[in-house]
Design a protein around this motif. Structure first.
Motif, PDB file in Angstrom:
ATOM      1  N   GLN A 186      18.430  65.653 -69.628  1.00 17.25           N
ATOM      2  CA  GLN A 186      19.502  66.659 -69.639  1.00 17.25           C
ATOM      3  C   GLN A 186      20.653  66.315 -68.693  1.00 17.25           C
ATOM      4  OE1 GLN A 186      17.709  70.573 -69.190  1.00 17.25           O
ATOM      5  NE2 GLN A 186      17.748  70.760 -71.420  1.00 17.25           N
ATOM      6  N   GLN A 187      20.382  65.536 -67.677  1.00 18.99           N
ATOM      7  CA  GLN A 187      21.441  65.164 -66.743  1.00 18.99           C
ATOM      8  C   GLN A 187      22.518  64.322 -67.424  1.00 18.99           C
ATOM      9  OE1 GLN A 187      21.615  66.479 -63.715  1.00 18.99           O
ATOM     10  NE2 GLN A 187      19.809  67.568 -64.462  1.00 18.99           N
ATOM     11  N   ARG A 188      22.123  63.632 -68.492  1.00 17.18           N
ATOM     12  CA  ARG A 188      23.062  62.725 -69.145  1.00 17.18           C
ATOM     13  C   ARG A 188      23.502  63.187 -70.524  1.00 17.18           C
ATOM     14  NH1 ARG A 188      21.817  56.590 -67.515  1.00 17.18           N
ATOM     15  NH2 ARG A 188      22.008  56.899 -65.284  1.00 17.18           N
ATOM     16  N   CYS A 189      22.914  64.259 -70.994  1.00 18.53           N
ATOM     17  CA  CYS A 189      23.271  64.764 -72.326  1.00 18.53           C
ATOM     18  C   CYS A 189      24.627  65.455 -72.239  1.00 18.53           C
ATOM     19  CB  CYS A 189      22.203  65.749 -72.795  1.00 18.53           C
ATOM     20  SG  CYS A 189      22.645  66.641 -74.287  1.00 18.53           S
ATOM     21  N   LYS A 190      25.534  65.174 -73.198  1.00 19.96           N
ATOM     22  CA  LYS A 190      26.859  65.808 -73.191  1.00 19.96           C
ATOM     23  C   LYS A 190      26.894  67.068 -74.053  1.00 19.96           C
ATOM     24  CE  LYS A 190      29.298  61.472 -72.281  1.00 19.96           C
ATOM     25  NZ  LYS A 190      29.968  60.322 -72.923  1.00 19.96           N
ATOM     26  N   GLY A 191      25.765  67.374 -74.677  1.00 15.39           N
ATOM     27  CA  GLY A 191      25.671  68.617 -75.447  1.00 15.39           C
ATOM     28  C   GLY A 191      26.480  68.638 -76.731  1.00 15.39           C
ATOM     29  N   CYS A 192      26.718  67.484 -77.342  1.00 15.55           N
ATOM     30  CA  CYS A 192      27.561  67.448 -78.550  1.00 15.55           C
ATOM     31  C   CYS A 192      26.895  68.158 -79.717  1.00 15.55           C
ATOM     32  CB  CYS A 192      27.918  66.013 -78.935  1.00 15.55           C
ATOM     33  SG  CYS A 192      26.564  65.036 -79.626  1.00 15.55           S
ATOM     34  N   GLY A 193      25.563  68.113 -79.781  1.00 19.98           N
ATOM     35  CA  GLY A 193      24.844  68.829 -80.839  1.00 19.98           C
ATOM     36  C   GLY A 193      24.601  68.030 -82.111  1.00 19.98           C
ATOM     37  N   LEU A 194      24.946  66.737 -82.123  1.00 24.80           N
ATOM     38  CA  LEU A 194      24.680  65.946 -83.335  1.00 24.80           C
ATOM     39  C   LEU A 194      23.191  65.920 -83.662  1.00 24.80           C
ATOM     40  CD1 LEU A 194      27.164  62.927 -83.083  1.00 24.80           C
ATOM     41  CD2 LEU A 194      26.977  64.527 -84.979  1.00 24.80           C
ATOM     42  N   CYS A 195      22.367  65.851 -82.614  1.00 24.16           N
ATOM     43  CA  CYS A 195      20.912  65.814 -82.824  1.00 24.16           C
ATOM     44  C   CYS A 195      20.435  67.081 -83.537  1.00 24.16           C
ATOM     45  CB  CYS A 195      20.184  65.631 -81.496  1.00 24.16           C
ATOM     46  SG  CYS A 195      20.587  66.885 -80.265  1.00 24.16           S
ATOM     47  N   VAL A 196      21.060  68.204 -83.198  1.00 27.33           N
ATOM     48  CA  VAL A 196      20.666  69.478 -83.817  1.00 27.33           C
ATOM     49  C   VAL A 196      20.925  69.437 -85.322  1.00 27.33           C
ATOM     50  CG1 VAL A 196      21.064  71.986 -83.802  1.00 27.33           C
ATOM     51  CG2 VAL A 196      21.207  70.695 -81.658  1.00 27.33           C
ATOM     52  N   THR A 197      22.040  68.769 -85.706  1.00 29.03           N
ATOM     53  CA  THR A 197      22.409  68.753 -87.130  1.00 29.03           C
ATOM     54  C   THR A 197      21.475  67.868 -87.967  1.00 29.03           C
ATOM     55  OG1 THR A 197      23.988  66.902 -87.012  1.00 29.03           O
ATOM     56  CG2 THR A 197      24.855  69.091 -86.542  1.00 29.03           C
ATOM     57  N   VAL A 198      20.764  66.946 -87.349  1.00 24.46           N
ATOM     58  CA  VAL A 198      19.875  66.077 -88.150  1.00 24.46           C
ATOM     59  C   VAL A 198      18.404  66.499 -88.089  1.00 24.46           C
ATOM     60  CG1 VAL A 198      21.390  64.052 -87.988  1.00 24.46           C
ATOM     61  CG2 VAL A 198      19.548  64.340 -86.309  1.00 24.46           C
ATOM     62  N   CYS A 199      18.058  67.395 -87.168  1.00 24.28           N
ATOM     63  CA  CYS A 199      16.647  67.769 -87.016  1.00 24.28           C
ATOM     64  C   CYS A 199      16.235  68.756 -88.109  1.00 24.28           C
ATOM     65  CB  CYS A 199      16.398  68.383 -85.641  1.00 24.28           C
ATOM     66  SG  CYS A 199      14.682  68.895 -85.432  1.00 24.28           S
ATOM     67  N   SER A 200      15.332  68.319 -88.976  1.00 26.10           N
ATOM     68  CA  SER A 200      14.944  69.185 -90.099  1.00 26.10           C
ATOM     69  C   SER A 200      13.892  70.212 -89.692  1.00 26.10           C
ATOM     70  CB  SER A 200      14.422  68.324 -91.252  1.00 26.10           C
ATOM     71  OG  SER A 200      13.315  67.583 -90.797  1.00 26.10           O
ATOM     72  N   LYS A 201      13.377  70.103 -88.466  1.00 26.43           N
ATOM     73  CA  LYS A 201      12.347  71.040 -88.000  1.00 26.43           C
ATOM     74  C   LYS A 201      12.911  72.133 -87.089  1.00 26.43           C
ATOM     75  CE  LYS A 201       9.314  68.323 -89.864  1.00 26.43           C
ATOM     76  NZ  LYS A 201       9.057  68.570 -91.265  1.00 26.43           N
ATOM     77  N   ASP A 202      14.238  72.148 -86.920  1.00 28.23           N
ATOM     78  CA  ASP A 202      14.883  73.099 -85.992  1.00 28.23           C
ATOM     79  C   ASP A 202      14.267  73.041 -84.603  1.00 28.23           C
ATOM     80  OD1 ASP A 202      16.694  74.046 -87.849  1.00 28.23           O
ATOM     81  OD2 ASP A 202      15.285  75.533 -88.649  1.00 28.23           O
ATOM     82  N   ALA A 203      13.922  71.839 -84.173  1.00 31.95           N
ATOM     83  CA  ALA A 203      13.257  71.716 -82.874  1.00 31.95           C
ATOM     84  C   ALA A 203      14.246  71.522 -81.729  1.00 31.95           C
ATOM     85  CB  ALA A 203      12.290  70.531 -82.916  1.00 31.95           C
ATOM     86  N   LEU A 204      15.529  71.399 -82.052  1.00 32.06           N
ATOM     87  CA  LEU A 204      16.512  71.149 -80.996  1.00 32.06           C
ATOM     88  C   LEU A 204      17.550  72.265 -80.937  1.00 32.06           C
ATOM     89  CD1 LEU A 204      16.895  67.404 -81.855  1.00 32.06           C
ATOM     90  CD2 LEU A 204      16.412  68.174 -79.543  1.00 32.06           C
ATOM     91  N   THR A 205      17.963  72.590 -79.717  1.00 31.80           N
ATOM     92  CA  THR A 205      19.061  73.544 -79.522  1.00 31.80           C
ATOM     93  C   THR A 205      19.935  73.022 -78.397  1.00 31.80           C
ATOM     94  OG1 THR A 205      17.573  74.753 -78.067  1.00 31.80           O
ATOM     95  CG2 THR A 205      17.940  75.711 -80.252  1.00 31.80           C
ATOM     96  N   VAL A 206      21.189  73.475 -78.351  1.00 33.57           N
ATOM     97  CA  VAL A 206      22.062  73.123 -77.245  1.00 33.57           C
ATOM     98  C   VAL A 206      22.401  74.407 -76.508  1.00 33.57           C
ATOM     99  CG1 VAL A 206      24.344  72.253 -76.588  1.00 33.57           C
ATOM    100  CG2 VAL A 206      23.033  71.077 -78.347  1.00 33.57           C
ATOM    101  N   SER A 207      22.227  74.412 -75.189  1.00 38.50           N
ATOM    102  CA  SER A 207      22.554  75.613 -74.419  1.00 38.50           C
ATOM    103  C   SER A 207      22.987  75.217 -73.006  1.00 38.50           C
ATOM    104  CB  SER A 207      21.327  76.519 -74.357  1.00 38.50           C
ATOM    105  OG  SER A 207      20.222  75.787 -73.854  1.00 38.50           O
ATOM    106  N   SER A 208      23.456  76.214 -72.249  1.00 36.19           N
ATOM    107  CA  SER A 208      23.891  75.930 -70.866  1.00 36.19           C
ATOM    108  C   SER A 208      22.690  75.567 -70.031  1.00 36.19           C
ATOM    109  CB  SER A 208      24.540  77.159 -70.247  1.00 36.19           C
ATOM    110  OG  SER A 208      25.271  77.839 -71.185  1.00 36.19           O
ATOM    111  N   ILE A 209      22.915  74.708 -69.054  1.00 39.37           N
ATOM    112  CA  ILE A 209      21.807  74.398 -68.136  1.00 39.37           C
ATOM    113  C   ILE A 209      22.216  74.745 -66.703  1.00 39.37           C
ATOM    114  CG2 ILE A 209      20.638  72.647 -69.516  1.00 39.37           C
ATOM    115  CD1 ILE A 209      22.155  70.507 -67.875  1.00 39.37           C
TER     116      ILE A 209
END
Ligand SMILES: Cc1ncc(C[n+]2csc(CCOP(=O)(O)OP(=O)(O)O)c2C)c(N)n1
Ligand code: SF4
Ligand SMILES: [Mg+2]
Lengths: 64, 287
Positions: free
Chosen positions: A41-64
């Motif tokens: 999480q320290q290096r994630c920019k939170g763009c959310g591309l990963c969320v758009t490809v995950c077919s299991k809805d296992a990823l979310t982007v939120s404030s840390i």
């Protein structure tokens, strides 16, 4: 960063699709022990591309 | 040069940054890892300053994971967004004056062949669309006419992104950008067709939305350049910042353009390259 991706371990099947959609190096890692994906999480920019490809809805982007 | 490239002199292990140490213990050099193994090894690119959701950042990760022999590769880059990432790349790379990248790569490849006649050294140009199709077109074309044994990879975001949004030869007709308010007046340059006519043995267009196909194309291009002649790969990587879409929409944008038919994945292999690759890939298959 201020926002970052988060993995819901109950939903992640370890398919690694998110790893192949992330513009950031070494941020999404595959853990062979649990056969799941983890986020640096320290290096994630939170763009959310990963969320758009995950077919299991296992990823979310939120404030840390 | 070989995998020993990253070896740390005895006694200095403790003072090297953890990222570097990880490259030594878990890097890709000298191992059979590729795009499918991303996330399990230390990548050849580190934290970079490209925007959130930059498709070029993704393309760079995929290209670097696709190099057949990173420890014996020299990348020649040019000015533009990608050059901001190259300071964080653990492969030999040269930053050339904007537009000069193919001239620098041609000279470098010839020099490396003289200096290391018994070794394979891959020279790969990675540059933006402005650098390739506009300002460096002369050098790009000359390297193809002269059949230089180099691979040219264009990161095609269809804009001069790094200078705030001017149109490039690769912007589609009608594109409106920060500094092209009236819309572009002529169509996207057909560089893949030009590459084929100018003597490239292998030409491909692809995007980071198909990572494994991208890997195969980059590998084929680099291997063909070793033995047959110049090769060209054009990678479509739309820019959220200049085209003003959300950072999470990049891959959808690519698919949308594919559906419209304004972006197509294509591959051209010359008969000579075809024979070469058939032999090579056939041998790989038997392994
Ligand atoms: C000789 C020279 N001319 C102009 C520039 C200014 N310049 C820097 S980056 C850039 C645009 C790069 O566009 P492109 O090659 O498409 O790369 P992108 O930033 O889109 O990745 C320009 C014109 C320069 N640095 N050097
Ligand atoms: S301006 Fe566009 S191409 Fe440049 S780093 Fe940002 S998203 Fe990437
Ligand atoms: Mg560009």
């Amino acid at each position: 960063m201020y926002v970052a991706a988060k993995v819901e371990v109950e939903k992640c099947t370890g398919c690694k699709l998110c790893i192949l959609s992330c513009p950031e190096p070494n941020v999404l890692r595959y853990l062979p022990e649990t056969k799941q994906v983890a986020v640096n999480q320290q290096r994630c920019k939170g763009c959310g591309l990963c969320v758009t490809v995950c077919s299991k809805d296992a990823l979310t982007v939120s404030s840390i | 040069m070989s995998e020993s490239l990253f070896r740390i002199s005895p006694g200095f292990e403790e003072v090297m940054p953890v990222e570097y140490r990880e490259l030594v213990t878990n890097g890709p050099c000298g191992r059979e890892v590729g795009v499918s193994d991303l996330g399990t090894f230390k990548e050849l690119i580190e934290e970079h300053p490209l925007c959130a959701g930059c498709n070029m950042g993704l393309a760079l990760r995929l290209i670097l994971a696709s190099l057949p022999k990173p420890e014996d590769t020299v990348i020649v880059g040019s000015t533009g967004c990608s050059s901001l990432a190259f300071t964080q790349v653990a492969v030999h790379n040269i930053h050339s004056l904007f537009g000069n990248q193919n001239a620098v790569a041609s000279g470098l490849k010839r020099a490396l062949r003289l200096r290391f006649p018994d070794k394979v050294k891959d020279v790969v140009v990675i540059a933006g669309d402005g650098a390739t199709v506009d300002i460096g077109l002369d050098m790009v074309m000359q390297s193809w006419f002269r059949r230089e044994r180099i691979t040219t990879i264009m990161l095609d975001n269809e804009v001069y992104a790094n200078t705030g949004g001017q149109e490039s030869g690769m912007s589609p007709q009608g594109t409106v950008l920060n500094m092209a308010p009236l819309g572009k007046r002529f169509p996207k340059v057909a560089l893949p067709e030009i590459a084929r006519e100018a003597g490239c043995a292998y030409v491909a267009t692809i995007s980071p939305a198909q990572p494994k196909r991208l890997e195969r194309m980059v590998r084929r291009a680099i291997l063909t350049a070793r033995e047959v002649g110049p090769t060209y790969v054009q990678i479509f990587c739309p820019c959220p910042t200049n085209f003003k879409f959300r950072p999470n929409e990049g891959l959808q944008k690519i698919k949308q353009r594919q559906k419209e038919g304004t972006f197509q994945v294509r591959e051209y292999v010359s008969p000579e390259a075809q024979a070469f690759l058939a032999e090579l890939e056939g041998a790989d298959h038997e392994k």
